[in-house]
Design an enzyme around this catalytic site. Structure first.
Site, PDB file in Angstrom:
ATOM      1  N   CYS A 230      -7.496  -4.769  21.398  1.00  0.00           N
ATOM      2  CA  CYS A 230      -6.176  -4.316  20.960  1.00  0.00           C
ATOM      3  C   CYS A 230      -6.201  -2.803  20.757  1.00  0.00           C
ATOM      4  CB  CYS A 230      -5.784  -5.013  19.657  1.00  0.00           C
ATOM      5  SG  CYS A 230      -4.346  -4.297  18.831  1.00  0.00           S
TER       6      CYS A 230
ATOM      7  N   HIS B 268       0.847  -1.186   0.000  1.00  0.00           N
ATOM      8  CA  HIS B 268       0.000   0.000   0.000  1.00  0.00           C
ATOM      9  C   HIS B 268       0.885   1.240   0.000  1.00  0.00           C
ATOM     10  CE1 HIS B 268       0.811   0.654   4.260  1.00  0.00           C
ATOM     11  NE2 HIS B 268       0.300  -0.525   4.580  1.00  0.00           N
TER      12      HIS B 268
ATOM     13  N   HIS C 246       3.724   1.711   2.599  1.00  0.00           N
ATOM     14  CA  HIS C 246       4.940   0.962   2.268  1.00  0.00           C
ATOM     15  C   HIS C 246       5.741   1.715   1.197  1.00  0.00           C
ATOM     16  CE1 HIS C 246       2.233  -2.747   3.214  1.00  0.00           C
ATOM     17  NE2 HIS C 246       2.858  -2.353   4.307  1.00  0.00           N
TER      18      HIS C 246
ATOM     19  N   LYS D 259      -9.143  -0.707   4.914  1.00  0.00           N
ATOM     20  CA  LYS D 259     -10.035  -1.524   4.087  1.00  0.00           C
ATOM     21  C   LYS D 259     -11.500  -1.192   4.347  1.00  0.00           C
ATOM     22  CE  LYS D 259      -6.946  -5.540   3.712  1.00  0.00           C
ATOM     23  NZ  LYS D 259      -6.780  -6.983   4.033  1.00  0.00           N
TER      24      LYS D 259
ATOM     25  N   CYS E 226      -2.509 -10.156  20.403  1.00  0.00           N
ATOM     26  CA  CYS E 226      -3.262  -9.726  19.226  1.00  0.00           C
ATOM     27  C   CYS E 226      -2.640 -10.375  17.993  1.00  0.00           C
ATOM     28  CB  CYS E 226      -3.249  -8.211  19.089  1.00  0.00           C
ATOM     29  SG  CYS E 226      -4.032  -7.628  17.560  1.00  0.00           S
TER      30      CYS E 226
ATOM     31  N   LYS F 281      -7.738   8.433   7.744  1.00  0.00           N
ATOM     32  CA  LYS F 281      -6.825   7.310   7.788  1.00  0.00           C
ATOM     33  C   LYS F 281      -7.242   6.283   6.751  1.00  0.00           C
ATOM     34  CE  LYS F 281      -4.899   3.830  10.929  1.00  0.00           C
ATOM     35  NZ  LYS F 281      -4.907   3.285  12.302  1.00  0.00           N
TER      36      LYS F 281
ATOM     37  N   HIS G 137      -5.765  -2.259  16.643  1.00  0.00           N
ATOM     38  CA  HIS G 137      -6.767  -2.757  15.698  1.00  0.00           C
ATOM     39  C   HIS G 137      -8.195  -2.725  16.232  1.00  0.00           C
ATOM     40  CE1 HIS G 137      -2.988  -4.545  14.158  1.00  0.00           C
ATOM     41  NE2 HIS G 137      -3.553  -4.322  12.990  1.00  0.00           N
TER      42      HIS G 137
ATOM     43  N   CYS H 184      -1.597  -7.778  14.981  1.00  0.00           N
ATOM     44  CA  CYS H 184      -0.313  -7.056  15.011  1.00  0.00           C
ATOM     45  C   CYS H 184       0.807  -7.896  15.596  1.00  0.00           C
ATOM     46  CB  CYS H 184      -0.436  -5.727  15.746  1.00  0.00           C
ATOM     47  SG  CYS H 184      -1.077  -5.799  17.412  1.00  0.00           S
TER      48      CYS H 184
END
Length: 525
Positions: free
Chosen positions: A147, A22, A25, A301, A130, A298, A150, A133
């Site tokens: 978490c 994405h 990265h 998905k 979790c 942010k 997430h 992560c």
């Protein structure tokens, strides 16, 4: 410019293959590439490392859900990362996968060194984990029982594991950072790290008995090593740690770990403690950059707003993507992508300011100077000439900006030169001087503008290598910045970093647009 030959190494994090590449990265990787391209211009041998993180419970479960083996699963995703970096003109020196034998050898060597030092001991873990992560959390870390990253339910885990005694390294880490205050940038990231250490460090589990997809511990093959001793060790295993001592000594310690701010704790607390335990040198510097958002939100998905860097590059080109993110986002801070803003910036800076300046100046050189760089005595140009004065001061300012990873400042400094060139060309009016028969004035006007564009292209080449190559070709050079061949970089290095390098009477190429104006997104019309 005199240079001291040296080896320079930068790394990105290795990216977890539970998802496709994405834009976050891509941002880190393009920054790392620009840093290394800059050092190649200085004549340095460089080593840019990136790769993929392919072990862990999340991968094992994802593979099970698709009815394939974990190896088949990661083999299908890892090549997507290498292909994405190629599309973005990232010249990777090494792409490491944590499923490679060389990586397993490096992990075993580091584990063995820390175990022999007495810093890895058996204990029982009871707490929350979790999967998303791949991290353990204390009860106090959870938010509403979920978490903190997430916002998902965590799993309660109780099993006998091996622990790294991180708590033993509080004093040594604080002493290290006191002696090396510039090793974490920006400065506020250092303050975050110091605050975390001073709260007290907890020992952490380094293995899982219930997990099979990973690297077994050298002294206890019933367990595999957990994320951080696996993932972080890639920085060592890629340069021969545990296998090739000469290669390791050449490239370690690394000059820069370039990472997102969300993993600063692991790179600046866990990682240096692990290296201290193994009696290995620590990284020279870690730079933790900010997050990217899209239209102020942010990316995720669930929101359906994740940006695919390959698709964005396919639509606009690698240089467009590289330029926008390095110019518009101050490295170290959070940044936003808005497609309308993206197009406006590219059109204003590259198509209008830079592109039109080069195109119309070469067009006049074709009309007035037989498509050649004007013939004149470059040394006779007055130091007070607006373009020469600005160009003479530019190189030192740009060099300092690159050294500080201030890519936005680099772009603004070069835009200042380009915009001054546009104003100067309009005010000097070479077409009028030509009609008057003042060929000497025409020659000086066109030369100083062409030389300013050349110098700007040279210093922009780590950011927009294809565009800089195109400019150089139109100015009569055969330098290929895009592929950054080391021999070519050294030829450029000899004189091209200073204003006044363009050779009088050198043949120019026919003017062609170096960057065509982009259309605004359809939804914005």
């Amino acid at each position: 410019m005199t240079t001291t030959p040296r080896a320079y190494r930068a790394t990105t994090p290795i990216y977890y293959v539970n998802a496709r590449p994405h834009l976050g990265h891509a941002y880190t990787t393009v920054v790392a590439d620009a840093v290394c391209r800059w050092h190649r211009l200085l004549g340095h041998e460089t080593h840019l490392l990136t790769g993929t993180d392919e072990h862990g419970l999340k991968i094992q479960r994802a593979a099970e859900a698709e009815g394939v083996t974990p190896k088949a699963f990661v083999d299908g995703v890892a090549p997507l990362y290498a292909a994405a970096w190629e599309r973005l003109s990232v010249r990777v020196d090494d792409f490491i996968r944590t499923t490679e034998p060389r990586h397993a050898a490096g992990v075993r060597a580091l584990l063995s060194a820390c175990h022999a030092a007495g810093d890895i001991e058996s204990d029982t873990y009871r707490g929350h984990y979790c999967v998303a992560c791949e991290a353990y959390y204390l009860e106090s870390d959870l938010v509403g029982g979920n978490c903190p990253i997430h916002a998902r339910a965590v799993e309660y885990v109780e099993e006998d594991n091996w622990f790294f005694r991180l708590s033993r390294f509080e004093g040594r880490l604080l002493d290290w950072y006191a002696a090396h205050p510039d090793c974490i940038t920006p400065r506020h990231r250092l303050n975050e790290v110091l605050g975390f250490i001073r709260q007290g460090l907890q020992d952490f589990s380094i293995s899982r008995r219930s997990l099979t997809w990973g690297i077994p511990l050298p002294w206890d093959p019933t367990q595999v090593t957990y994320v951080w001793f696996d993932a972080l060790t890639n920085y060592l295993s890629a340069v021969g740690y545990g296998q090739d001592q000469a290669q390791y000594e050449k490239w370690w310690p690394v000059d820069y770990h370039l990472i997102g701010k969300d993993i600063i704790r692991f790179h600046c607390v866990y990682w240096p403690a692990m290296l201290m335990s193994a009696d290995l040198p620590l990284p020279t510097r870690v730079f933790g950059h900010g997050f990217l958002t899209k239209d102020g939100q942010k990316m995720g998905k669930s929101l359906g707003n994740i940006l695919n860097p390959v698709e964005l590059t396919g639509k606009y080109g690698a240089d467009a993507v590289r330029y926008y993110f390095l110019k518009e986002i101050e490295f170290g801070r959070d940044g936003d992508f808005n497609e309308t803003r993206f197009v406006q910036v590219l059109n204003a800076d590259l198509a209008n300011d830079l592109g039109n300046l080069l195109n119309r100046t070469i067009s006049m050189a074709k009309k007035y100077c037989q498509l050649q760089v004007p013939a004149l005595d470059v040394a006779a140009i007055e130091p007070e000439h607006p373009l020469k004065a600005l160009g003479d001061a530019l190189s030192d300012r740009v060099r300092l900006a690159y050294e500080n990873l201030a890519f936005s400042e680099v772009c603004h400094l070069i835009l200042e030169l380009v915009q001054t060139g546009n104003r100067y060309l309009d005010q000097a009016a070479p077409w009028t001087r030509y009609k008057e028969g003042n060929t000497a004035a025409v020659a000086e006007i066109l030369y100083t503008v062409l030389e300013s564009v050349r110098l700007g292209a040279y210093w922009l080449s780590p950011i927009v290598p294809a565009l800089s190559t195109n400019i150089y070709k139109q100015l009569g050079y055969s330098v290929d910045f895009e592929n950054s061949l080391k021999l070519q970089a050294k030829v450029v290095l000899e004189s091209h970093d200073r204003w006044g390098t363009l050779k009088p009477s050198q043949a120019l190429a026919d003017p062609t647009p170096i960057f065509r104006a982009l259309e605004l997104p359809a939804t914005d019309h």
